[in-house]
Scaffold this motif. Sequence first.
Motif, short mmCIF file in Angstrom:
data_model
loop_
_atom_site.label_atom_id
_atom_site.label_comp_id
_atom_site.label_asym_id
_atom_site.label_seq_id
_atom_site.Cartn_x
_atom_site.Cartn_y
_atom_site.Cartn_z
N GLU A 15 0.85 -1.27 -0.13
CA GLU A 15 0.14 0.21 -0.01
C GLU A 15 1.00 1.37 0.15
OE1 GLU A 15 -1.99 -3.37 1.57
OE2 GLU A 15 -0.21 -2.53 2.27
N LEU A 16 2.04 1.24 0.92
CA LEU A 16 2.62 2.45 0.80
C LEU A 16 3.51 2.65 -0.65
CD1 LEU A 16 4.38 4.85 2.25
CD2 LEU A 16 6.11 3.10 2.64
N TYR A 17 3.97 1.45 -1.18
CA TYR A 17 4.72 1.50 -2.27
C TYR A 17 3.65 2.33 -3.38
CZ TYR A 17 6.85 -0.09 -6.64
OH TYR A 17 7.19 -0.10 -7.72
N ASP A 18 2.57 1.69 -3.45
CA ASP A 18 1.36 2.11 -4.58
C ASP A 18 1.23 3.43 -4.38
OD1 ASP A 18 1.59 -0.46 -5.75
OD2 ASP A 18 -0.23 -1.14 -4.55
N GLU A 19 1.21 3.76 -3.29
CA GLU A 19 0.64 5.09 -2.75
C GLU A 19 1.74 6.29 -3.14
OE1 GLU A 19 -1.34 8.78 -1.88
OE2 GLU A 19 -2.07 6.66 -2.23
N VAL A 20 3.12 5.90 -3.07
CA VAL A 20 4.29 6.61 -3.35
C VAL A 20 4.30 6.77 -5.08
CG1 VAL A 20 6.81 6.69 -3.53
CG2 VAL A 20 5.71 6.19 -1.43
N ILE A 21 3.97 5.99 -5.80
CA ILE A 21 4.13 5.69 -7.20
C ILE A 21 2.85 6.47 -7.68
CG2 ILE A 21 3.78 4.26 -9.26
CD1 ILE A 21 6.39 4.18 -7.69
N ALA A 22 1.77 6.43 -7.06
CA ALA A 22 0.54 7.02 -7.51
C ALA A 22 0.73 8.65 -7.31
CB ALA A 22 -0.66 6.87 -6.63
N ARG A 23 1.31 9.18 -6.02
CA ARG A 23 1.76 10.46 -5.75
C ARG A 23 2.76 11.00 -7.08
NH1 ARG A 23 1.48 12.07 0.25
NH2 ARG A 23 -0.54 11.05 0.86
N VAL A 24 3.81 10.39 -7.11
CA VAL A 24 4.83 10.82 -7.97
C VAL A 24 4.24 10.94 -9.43
CG1 VAL A 24 7.20 10.16 -9.13
CG2 VAL A 24 6.55 10.03 -6.62
N GLY A 29 1.14 13.18 -16.28
CA GLY A 29 0.82 12.76 -17.51
C GLY A 29 1.24 11.25 -17.69
N PHE A 30 1.67 10.56 -16.42
CA PHE A 30 2.00 9.23 -16.37
C PHE A 30 0.97 8.50 -15.87
CE2 PHE A 30 5.75 11.97 -16.58
CZ PHE A 30 6.33 11.63 -17.65
N PHE A 33 5.02 3.97 -12.86
CA PHE A 33 6.42 4.07 -12.46
C PHE A 33 7.33 3.84 -13.66
CE2 PHE A 33 10.68 3.06 -11.34
CZ PHE A 33 11.02 3.95 -10.50
N ALA A 34 7.13 2.77 -14.58
CA ALA A 34 7.83 2.70 -15.97
C ALA A 34 7.63 3.88 -16.88
CB ALA A 34 7.41 1.23 -16.31
N ASP A 35 6.65 4.46 -16.87
CA ASP A 35 6.48 5.56 -17.79
C ASP A 35 7.34 6.79 -17.42
OD1 ASP A 35 5.11 4.03 -19.26
OD2 ASP A 35 3.02 4.78 -18.42
N LEU A 36 7.82 6.98 -16.29
CA LEU A 36 8.39 8.05 -15.79
C LEU A 36 9.69 8.21 -16.39
CD1 LEU A 36 7.88 8.09 -12.02
CD2 LEU A 36 6.85 9.81 -13.44
N PRO A 37 10.36 9.51 -16.83
CA PRO A 37 11.63 9.72 -17.33
C PRO A 37 12.71 9.54 -16.30
CG PRO A 37 10.63 11.79 -17.09
CD PRO A 37 9.41 10.92 -16.69
#
Length: 97
Positions: A15-24, A29-30, A33-37
């Motif tokens: 849940e923490l991991y998913d929330e961090v990725i969601a916030r970033v 426009g992503f 995580f794999a879409d981030l530059p």
Amino acid sequence: MAVIVSFDFPGAGRELYDEVIARVTRGRGFTCFADLPNTGLLSHAAGPVDGGFRVTEVWESEEALATHARTFAPVLADLGHADVEPTVFPAHHFVVR
């Protein structure tokens, strides 16, 4: 020189991991995580470990990792994990298949 970094989050889970990725990714426009530059990121893996969650990455250099950390550090701090100290060490060997 490539570096390996490992982040351990005691008591945390997916849940923490998913929330961090969601916030970033939110508002940038992503959709994942794999879409981030993430310039300089060679590999990323995350999963549960005894008592918590671990993220392990390989970066082209410590400079690339430092640039990346500026994006994630404020999010981790906001979620109560500002004290997480990564383990960073030089990569002696790295294989991509």
